[in-house]
Design an enzyme around this catalytic site. Sequence first.
Site, PDB file in Angstrom:
ATOM      1  N   ARG A  66      -1.160   4.136  -9.376  1.00  0.00           N
ATOM      2  CA  ARG A  66      -0.989   5.180  -8.351  1.00  0.00           C
ATOM      3  C   ARG A  66      -0.202   6.374  -8.883  1.00  0.00           C
ATOM      4  O   ARG A  66      -0.550   7.521  -8.615  1.00  0.00           O
ATOM      5  CB  ARG A  66      -0.306   4.617  -7.106  1.00  0.00           C
ATOM      6  CG  ARG A  66      -1.184   3.639  -6.328  1.00  0.00           C
ATOM      7  CD  ARG A  66      -0.427   3.008  -5.200  1.00  0.00           C
ATOM      8  NE  ARG A  66       0.733   2.292  -5.741  1.00  0.00           N
ATOM      9  CZ  ARG A  66       1.853   2.050  -5.071  1.00  0.00           C
ATOM     10  NH1 ARG A  66       1.990   2.457  -3.834  1.00  0.00           N
ATOM     11  NH2 ARG A  66       2.841   1.394  -5.633  1.00  0.00           N
ATOM     12  N   ASN A  97      -2.261   1.390  -2.504  1.00  0.00           N
ATOM     13  CA  ASN A  97      -2.687   0.027  -2.806  1.00  0.00           C
ATOM     14  C   ASN A  97      -3.324  -0.547  -1.554  1.00  0.00           C
ATOM     15  O   ASN A  97      -2.825  -0.344  -0.445  1.00  0.00           O
ATOM     16  CB  ASN A  97      -1.499  -0.850  -3.197  1.00  0.00           C
ATOM     17  CG  ASN A  97      -1.037  -0.595  -4.616  1.00  0.00           C
ATOM     18  OD1 ASN A  97      -1.764  -0.068  -5.449  1.00  0.00           O
ATOM     19  ND2 ASN A  97       0.198  -0.980  -4.901  1.00  0.00           N
TER      20      ASN A  97
END
Length: 92
Positions: free
Chosen positions: A20, A38
């Site tokens: 990320r 996520n």
Amino acid sequence: MSLCRARVIISGRVQGVGYRYSTLHTAEQLGLTGWCRNNPDTSVEALFEGERQAIDKMIAWCWQGPPLARVDDIQVTWEPVNGAYTAFTITR
């Protein structure tokens, strides 16, 4: 200037490897807005808005990701642009 929007779901070893944060950095470099997060199924989901060429580069980057990632599959869904984002963020 033609803006596009793509929702991307990346599966493989993509959680716990800095995916990320690397996505955030790369999206900012490409001038994209949107978010990444996520998912409970261990995938990473991202929404990119910006120039089509920049989104294509971002999707190509997603196939590699950061050094510790292993990408098995990517699903891309093109959506209508709504311009709701002014930056790229990591969400929950």
